[in-house]
Design a protein around this motif. Sequence first.
Motif, PDB file in Angstrom:
ATOM      1  N   PHE A  39      10.969 -22.834  55.596  1.00  0.00           N
ATOM      2  CA  PHE A  39      11.970 -23.088  54.561  1.00  0.00           C
ATOM      3  C   PHE A  39      12.138 -24.581  54.276  1.00  0.00           C
ATOM      4  O   PHE A  39      13.158 -24.980  53.719  1.00  0.00           O
ATOM      5  CB  PHE A  39      13.315 -22.482  54.982  1.00  0.00           C
ATOM      6  CG  PHE A  39      13.343 -20.984  54.962  1.00  0.00           C
ATOM      7  CD1 PHE A  39      13.732 -20.298  53.822  1.00  0.00           C
ATOM      8  CD2 PHE A  39      12.967 -20.245  56.078  1.00  0.00           C
ATOM      9  CE1 PHE A  39      13.758 -18.908  53.791  1.00  0.00           C
ATOM     10  CE2 PHE A  39      12.985 -18.854  56.064  1.00  0.00           C
ATOM     11  CZ  PHE A  39      13.388 -18.184  54.913  1.00  0.00           C
ATOM     12  N   ASP A  79      13.115 -25.417  50.763  1.00  0.00           N
ATOM     13  CA  ASP A  79      14.223 -24.645  50.201  1.00  0.00           C
ATOM     14  C   ASP A  79      15.545 -25.363  50.448  1.00  0.00           C
ATOM     15  O   ASP A  79      15.689 -26.141  51.397  1.00  0.00           O
ATOM     16  CB  ASP A  79      14.280 -23.247  50.820  1.00  0.00           C
ATOM     17  CG  ASP A  79      13.065 -22.400  50.451  1.00  0.00           C
ATOM     18  OD1 ASP A  79      12.034 -22.989  50.078  1.00  0.00           O
ATOM     19  OD2 ASP A  79      13.152 -21.169  50.535  1.00  0.00           O
ATOM     20  N   GLU A  80      16.511 -25.069  49.609  1.00  0.00           N
ATOM     21  CA  GLU A  80      17.831 -25.657  49.790  1.00  0.00           C
ATOM     22  C   GLU A  80      18.552 -25.065  50.989  1.00  0.00           C
ATOM     23  O   GLU A  80      19.376 -25.722  51.622  1.00  0.00           O
ATOM     24  CB  GLU A  80      18.679 -25.442  48.532  1.00  0.00           C
ATOM     25  CG  GLU A  80      18.157 -26.175  47.299  1.00  0.00           C
ATOM     26  CD  GLU A  80      19.045 -25.973  46.100  1.00  0.00           C
ATOM     27  OE1 GLU A  80      20.065 -25.249  46.231  1.00  0.00           O
ATOM     28  OE2 GLU A  80      18.747 -26.528  45.031  1.00  0.00           O
ATOM     29  N   ARG A  81      18.240 -23.809  51.306  1.00  0.00           N
ATOM     30  CA  ARG A  81      18.934 -23.106  52.379  1.00  0.00           C
ATOM     31  C   ARG A  81      17.953 -22.675  53.452  1.00  0.00           C
ATOM     32  O   ARG A  81      16.897 -22.127  53.149  1.00  0.00           O
ATOM     33  CB  ARG A  81      19.657 -21.874  51.817  1.00  0.00           C
ATOM     34  CG  ARG A  81      20.350 -21.006  52.864  1.00  0.00           C
ATOM     35  CD  ARG A  81      21.018 -19.797  52.229  1.00  0.00           C
ATOM     36  NE  ARG A  81      21.752 -19.010  53.208  1.00  0.00           N
ATOM     37  CZ  ARG A  81      21.232 -18.034  53.943  1.00  0.00           C
ATOM     38  NH1 ARG A  81      19.952 -17.715  53.784  1.00  0.00           N
ATOM     39  NH2 ARG A  81      21.966 -17.361  54.811  1.00  0.00           N
ATOM     40  N   THR A  82      18.293 -22.959  54.699  1.00  0.00           N
ATOM     41  CA  THR A  82      17.527 -22.455  55.835  1.00  0.00           C
ATOM     42  C   THR A  82      18.384 -21.413  56.542  1.00  0.00           C
ATOM     43  O   THR A  82      19.469 -21.745  57.040  1.00  0.00           O
ATOM     44  CB  THR A  82      17.162 -23.573  56.823  1.00  0.00           C
ATOM     45  OG1 THR A  82      16.353 -24.543  56.153  1.00  0.00           O
ATOM     46  CG2 THR A  82      16.395 -23.012  58.010  1.00  0.00           C
ATOM     47  N   PRO A  83      17.951 -20.165  56.587  1.00  0.00           N
ATOM     48  CA  PRO A  83      18.785 -19.124  57.196  1.00  0.00           C
ATOM     49  C   PRO A  83      18.945 -19.332  58.696  1.00  0.00           C
ATOM     50  O   PRO A  83      18.053 -19.850  59.372  1.00  0.00           O
ATOM     51  CB  PRO A  83      18.012 -17.830  56.891  1.00  0.00           C
ATOM     52  CG  PRO A  83      16.600 -18.269  56.698  1.00  0.00           C
ATOM     53  CD  PRO A  83      16.680 -19.632  56.074  1.00  0.00           C
ATOM     54  N   SER A  84      20.072 -18.918  59.191  1.00  0.00           N
ATOM     55  CA  SER A  84      20.345 -19.007  60.620  1.00  0.00           C
ATOM     56  C   SER A  84      19.811 -17.753  61.307  1.00  0.00           C
ATOM     57  O   SER A  84      20.048 -16.634  60.856  1.00  0.00           O
ATOM     58  CB  SER A  84      21.856 -19.126  60.846  1.00  0.00           C
ATOM     59  OG  SER A  84      22.167 -19.101  62.219  1.00  0.00           O
ATOM     60  N   GLN A 100      19.550 -13.561  52.309  1.00  0.00           N
ATOM     61  CA  GLN A 100      20.238 -13.396  51.030  1.00  0.00           C
ATOM     62  C   GLN A 100      19.345 -12.862  49.926  1.00  0.00           C
ATOM     63  O   GLN A 100      19.796 -12.674  48.798  1.00  0.00           O
ATOM     64  CB  GLN A 100      20.836 -14.743  50.607  1.00  0.00           C
ATOM     65  CG  GLN A 100      21.883 -15.265  51.575  1.00  0.00           C
ATOM     66  CD  GLN A 100      23.019 -14.279  51.765  1.00  0.00           C
ATOM     67  OE1 GLN A 100      23.720 -13.937  50.808  1.00  0.00           O
ATOM     68  NE2 GLN A 100      23.216 -13.809  52.991  1.00  0.00           N
ATOM     69  N   SER A 101      18.085 -12.619  50.241  1.00  0.00           N
ATOM     70  CA  SER A 101      17.156 -12.088  49.243  1.00  0.00           C
ATOM     71  C   SER A 101      15.964 -11.478  49.961  1.00  0.00           C
ATOM     72  O   SER A 101      15.729 -11.736  51.153  1.00  0.00           O
ATOM     73  CB  SER A 101      16.678 -13.197  48.296  1.00  0.00           C
ATOM     74  OG  SER A 101      15.890 -14.146  49.013  1.00  0.00           O
ATOM     75  N   GLU A 127      13.664 -14.210  51.108  1.00  0.00           N
ATOM     76  CA  GLU A 127      14.089 -14.842  52.339  1.00  0.00           C
ATOM     77  C   GLU A 127      13.723 -13.991  53.552  1.00  0.00           C
ATOM     78  O   GLU A 127      13.266 -14.516  54.580  1.00  0.00           O
ATOM     79  CB  GLU A 127      15.602 -15.079  52.299  1.00  0.00           C
ATOM     80  CG  GLU A 127      16.105 -16.059  53.325  1.00  0.00           C
ATOM     81  CD  GLU A 127      17.534 -16.475  53.064  1.00  0.00           C
ATOM     82  OE1 GLU A 127      17.783 -17.178  52.061  1.00  0.00           O
ATOM     83  OE2 GLU A 127      18.412 -16.087  53.852  1.00  0.00           O
ATOM     84  N   GLY A 139      21.849  -9.752  49.723  1.00  0.00           N
ATOM     85  CA  GLY A 139      22.549 -10.773  48.966  1.00  0.00           C
ATOM     86  C   GLY A 139      23.487 -10.227  47.915  1.00  0.00           C
ATOM     87  O   GLY A 139      24.054 -10.987  47.133  1.00  0.00           O
TER      88      GLY A 139
END
Length: 263
Positions: A51, A54-59, A77-78, A81, A262
Amino acid sequence: MIRLFLSVDMVGSTQFKARFSGQGSQGWLDVFQAFFCNFPLILAGQVGFEFIDDERTPSIDIWKAMGDEVIFAAEPQSAEEAASILRALLRAMALYESRYFERIPLRLKGTAWLVAFGEQNIELDIAELAAGDGARHIDYIGPDVDLGFRLSKYARPSSLVVSLDLLEQLLGARNADALAFHLVGRDELKGVMFGRPYPIIWASDAEAGFDFLPWEVEECPLVAAAAHAPASEPERLRAAIADMRLYLRKMHGVDRAPLTLGG
């Protein structure tokens, strides 16, 4: 709330520990301590790499460790992802094996499944097990949670066995071609689908493929089926999902709607 659960387990651990019979934990304890300490770090690194743009890195959080297995939970969230998380997990498994298992008879196998929490599946906040710093201890209970543990019986090295709910999401992802899916068989899972044989789907990294050892292919019909066949066509996989949904509706009056990440 929909969570993605990821189980990573050691293959061959019982026999490995038996080699040190009479020595207590001497000889094998370091191997297992290293796994529980280092594998989560390697997974976190691979997730960060996956990621990086990407703006978001999932935890990806550890839910629990038991026996020779560690189970993670995430909230993708998708579909895209979720697919990227699985690819990172497959790379982490391969990397860990190459670093720590090169000269010992152990391998890693994985299971991935989705659970929607609400009426059937619930989260329990167990105050008695909360950490001293005030952190909550959350446990998860329900038939869809149990499904993952039923499926894990069919996990094999260098792959992930995935649930139908998760597969359906992954097939619709824009990056679905990063993974390859193999329908390797069907079998009855206790307490699942009213006894109707459940499709066993394995996912691999589309670029790396499977990394089965020769004797694994010789000894396991499921491994042989995956090793000697191309990836299953998306239409065939979608048909398996549709068949199970039809069976539940017509034979048991159960409408199982697709999950929406999401949403």
